[in-house]
Design an enzyme around this catalytic site. Structure first.
Site, PDB file in Angstrom:
ATOM      1  N   ARG A 180     -10.134   1.147   8.258  1.00 65.27           N
ATOM      2  CA  ARG A 180      -9.584   0.100   8.346  1.00 65.27           C
ATOM      3  C   ARG A 180     -10.819  -0.584   9.117  1.00 65.27           C
ATOM      4  NH1 ARG A 180      -3.849   0.651   8.617  1.00 65.27           N
ATOM      5  NH2 ARG A 180      -2.836  -1.399   9.037  1.00 65.27           N
ATOM      6  N   ARG A 218      -1.567  -8.471  13.232  1.00 66.73           N
ATOM      7  CA  ARG A 218      -1.920  -7.480  11.961  1.00 66.73           C
ATOM      8  C   ARG A 218      -2.732  -8.082  11.038  1.00 66.73           C
ATOM      9  NH1 ARG A 218       3.731  -5.068  11.279  1.00 66.73           N
ATOM     10  NH2 ARG A 218       2.923  -4.333   9.186  1.00 66.73           N
ATOM     11  N   ARG A 236      10.792  -1.670  11.014  1.00 68.16           N
ATOM     12  CA  ARG A 236       9.847  -1.169  11.996  1.00 68.16           C
ATOM     13  C   ARG A 236       9.593  -2.047  13.250  1.00 68.16           C
ATOM     14  NH1 ARG A 236       4.781   0.131   8.218  1.00 68.16           N
ATOM     15  NH2 ARG A 236       3.675  -0.928   9.799  1.00 68.16           N
ATOM     16  N   LYS A 275       0.791  -1.160   0.021  1.00 68.95           N
ATOM     17  CA  LYS A 275      -0.039   0.001   0.080  1.00 68.95           C
ATOM     18  C   LYS A 275       0.912   1.460  -0.009  1.00 68.95           C
ATOM     19  CE  LYS A 275      -2.115  -0.961   3.774  1.00 68.95           C
ATOM     20  NZ  LYS A 275      -1.428  -2.227   4.369  1.00 68.95           N
ATOM     21  N   ARG A 328      11.757  -5.830   5.066  1.00 70.93           N
ATOM     22  CA  ARG A 328      11.286  -4.471   4.823  1.00 70.93           C
ATOM     23  C   ARG A 328      12.135  -3.761   5.899  1.00 70.93           C
ATOM     24  NH1 ARG A 328       5.588  -2.027   5.524  1.00 70.93           N
ATOM     25  NH2 ARG A 328       5.700  -3.295   7.347  1.00 70.93           N
TER      26      ARG A 328
HETATM   27  P1  AP5 Z   1       4.864  -1.572   1.917  1.00 66.68           P
HETATM   28  O1  AP5 Z   1       4.624  -0.744   0.807  1.00 66.68           O
HETATM   29  O2  AP5 Z   1       5.669  -1.050   3.004  1.00 66.68           O
HETATM   30  O3  AP5 Z   1       3.380  -2.499   2.347  1.00 66.68           O
HETATM   31  P2  AP5 Z   1       1.975  -1.860   3.189  1.00 66.68           P
HETATM   32  O4  AP5 Z   1       1.047  -2.447   2.480  1.00 66.68           O
HETATM   33  O5  AP5 Z   1       2.168  -0.432   3.366  1.00 66.68           O
HETATM   34  O6  AP5 Z   1       2.430  -2.361   4.456  1.00 66.68           O
HETATM   35  P3  AP5 Z   1       2.400  -1.967   6.065  1.00 66.68           P
HETATM   36  O7  AP5 Z   1       2.912  -2.915   6.894  1.00 66.68           O
HETATM   37  O8  AP5 Z   1       2.591  -0.297   6.287  1.00 66.68           O
HETATM   38  O9  AP5 Z   1       0.619  -2.009   6.311  1.00 66.68           O
HETATM   39  P4  AP5 Z   1      -0.035  -1.927   7.568  1.00 66.68           P
HETATM   40  O10 AP5 Z   1      -1.380  -1.923   7.077  1.00 66.68           O
HETATM   41  O11 AP5 Z   1       0.526  -3.245   8.504  1.00 66.68           O
HETATM   42  O12 AP5 Z   1       0.718  -0.833   8.377  1.00 66.68           O
HETATM   43  P5  AP5 Z   1       0.387   0.670   8.852  1.00 66.68           P
HETATM   44  O13 AP5 Z   1       1.819   1.467   8.787  1.00 66.68           O
HETATM   45  O14 AP5 Z   1      -0.802   1.107   7.861  1.00 66.68           O
HETATM   46  O15 AP5 Z   1       5.438  -2.987   1.525  1.00 66.68           O
HETATM   47  C1  AP5 Z   1       6.165  -3.780   2.344  1.00 66.68           C
HETATM   48  C2  AP5 Z   1       7.483  -4.613   1.790  1.00 66.68           C
HETATM   49  O16 AP5 Z   1       7.262  -5.175   0.474  1.00 66.68           O
HETATM   50  C3  AP5 Z   1       8.397  -3.401   1.382  1.00 66.68           C
HETATM   51  O17 AP5 Z   1       9.737  -3.841   1.795  1.00 66.68           O
HETATM   52  C4  AP5 Z   1       8.447  -3.395   0.129  1.00 66.68           C
HETATM   53  O18 AP5 Z   1       9.744  -2.719  -0.390  1.00 66.68           O
HETATM   54  C5  AP5 Z   1       8.064  -4.565  -0.272  1.00 66.68           C
HETATM   55  N1  AP5 Z   1       7.123  -4.565  -1.561  1.00 66.68           N
HETATM   56  C6  AP5 Z   1       6.237  -3.634  -1.822  1.00 66.68           C
HETATM   57  N2  AP5 Z   1       5.661  -4.042  -3.026  1.00 66.68           N
HETATM   58  C7  AP5 Z   1       6.296  -5.295  -3.351  1.00 66.68           C
HETATM   59  C8  AP5 Z   1       6.161  -6.129  -4.833  1.00 66.68           C
HETATM   60  N3  AP5 Z   1       5.245  -5.922  -5.475  1.00 66.68           N
HETATM   61  N4  AP5 Z   1       7.169  -7.221  -4.668  1.00 66.68           N
HETATM   62  C9  AP5 Z   1       7.825  -7.349  -3.640  1.00 66.68           C
HETATM   63  N5  AP5 Z   1       8.093  -6.760  -2.635  1.00 66.68           N
HETATM   64  C10 AP5 Z   1       7.235  -5.465  -2.632  1.00 66.68           C
HETATM   65  O19 AP5 Z   1      -0.229   0.665  10.204  1.00 66.68           O
HETATM   66  C11 AP5 Z   1       0.486   0.033  11.408  1.00 66.68           C
HETATM   67  C12 AP5 Z   1      -0.343   0.286  12.409  1.00 66.68           C
HETATM   68  O20 AP5 Z   1      -0.857   1.363  13.068  1.00 66.68           O
HETATM   69  C13 AP5 Z   1      -1.483  -0.720  12.451  1.00 66.68           C
HETATM   70  O21 AP5 Z   1      -1.242  -2.040  12.844  1.00 66.68           O
HETATM   71  C14 AP5 Z   1      -2.231   0.102  13.486  1.00 66.68           C
HETATM   72  O22 AP5 Z   1      -2.050  -0.422  14.996  1.00 66.68           O
HETATM   73  C15 AP5 Z   1      -2.137   1.409  13.394  1.00 66.68           C
HETATM   74  N6  AP5 Z   1      -3.275   1.941  12.474  1.00 66.68           N
HETATM   75  C16 AP5 Z   1      -2.860   2.491  11.115  1.00 66.68           C
HETATM   76  N7  AP5 Z   1      -3.975   3.157  10.660  1.00 66.68           N
HETATM   77  C17 AP5 Z   1      -4.932   2.674  11.405  1.00 66.68           C
HETATM   78  C18 AP5 Z   1      -6.194   2.907  11.480  1.00 66.68           C
HETATM   79  N8  AP5 Z   1      -6.863   3.276  10.248  1.00 66.68           N
HETATM   80  N9  AP5 Z   1      -7.192   2.365  12.381  1.00 66.68           N
HETATM   81  C19 AP5 Z   1      -6.682   1.814  13.633  1.00 66.68           C
HETATM   82  N10 AP5 Z   1      -5.166   1.632  13.645  1.00 66.68           N
HETATM   83  C20 AP5 Z   1      -4.662   2.015  12.581  1.00 66.68           C
END
Ligand code: AP5
Length: 213
Positions: free
Chosen positions: A89, A171, A160, A14, A127
């Protein structure tokens, strides 16, 4: 006005894709995960409340999340479009977002990245992210050119805190239980586009662009 929402499991790409799309369309990339991590780093009240929840892989309460997104979407730069990454979410967040943007889902496009759980575990294990500018790397697919230094800003590139096995499992569970119903919600409104998130980053980006035409 482009109103784009990314939905997908942790590590589905994402952040990687939302950043690219934001620079293509010149609209802000609004990542609730990044906003929370910044609050944690700054030691704000929100950060202190969110830190233990994020570390365990759980979800931060809806009222807090809705409040920060409402404030962010009210800023000037979001008036001509935005890309939301990580919000909504939960069904409560999706319903509140409808009210915040005013016209419900009119003009909204929701991109759901489909990536199997096995691939996610591999992506997350390798990552690394820039502690300062948030640039995303992968030690095999997209490593920083100079070891653990960010190509863009020169700050340190780190793993992270919530990228450990236990938190990733939690997650993934939260995604299946609380976020998949959000995809169904948008599907019922005919604004959901499912995108295969497996394959090189450029190919996934092409699929995303096609799904928006
Ligand atoms: P990356 O692009 O970083 O993936 P991502 O989907 O953004 O992953 P996140 O782990 O950031 O998502 P998340 O939803 O768990 O965390 P968030 O920060 O939103 O890619 C991942 C890896 O793969 C990278 O190394 C990249 O280089 C690689 N990659 C990418 N594309 C690729 C491809 N095509 N092929 C191969 N490799 C690839 O949330 C974190 C925490 O915050 C949550 O757990 C929660 O506690 C809180 N939070 C955030 N938003 C909310 C909300 N709305 N409500 C409640 N809690 C929330």
């Amino acid at each position: 006005m482009k109103k784009i929402i990314f939905i997908g499991p942790p590590g589905s790409g994402k952040g990687t894709q939302a950043k690219r799309l934001a620079s293509r369309f010149e609209i802000p990339h609004i990542s609730t995960g990044d906003m929370l991590r910044e609050a944690v780093n700054d030691g704000t009240e929100l950060g202190r409340e969110a830190a233990p929840i994020m570390a365990s892989g759980g979800l931060v309460p809806d009222d807090l999340m809705v409040g920060i997104v409402k404030d962010r979407l009210a800023k000037k730069d979001a008036q001509s479009g935005f890309i939301l990454d990580g919000f909504p979410r939960t069904l409560v967040q999706a319903e509140k977002l409808d009210a915040i943007v005013g016209n419900g889902t009119e003009g909204v496009r929701v991109l759901q990245l489909l990536v199997p759980d096995e691939a996610i575990v591999k992506r997350i294990a390798l990552r690394r992210s820039c502690a300062q500018c948030g640039a995303i790397y992968h030690l095999e697919n997209n490593p920083p050119a100079n070891g653990s230094v960010c190509d863009r800003c020169g700050a340190e590139v780190v793993a992270r805190a919530d990228d450990n096995e236990t938190a990733v499992r939690t997650r993934l569970e939260a995604f299946h239980r609380q976020t998949l119903p959000v995809a169904t919600f948008y599907k019922s409104k005919s604004v959901l586009r499912e995108v295969d998130g497996v394959g090189p980053v450029d190919e996934v980006f092409e699929r995303i662009e096609k799904s928006l035409t």
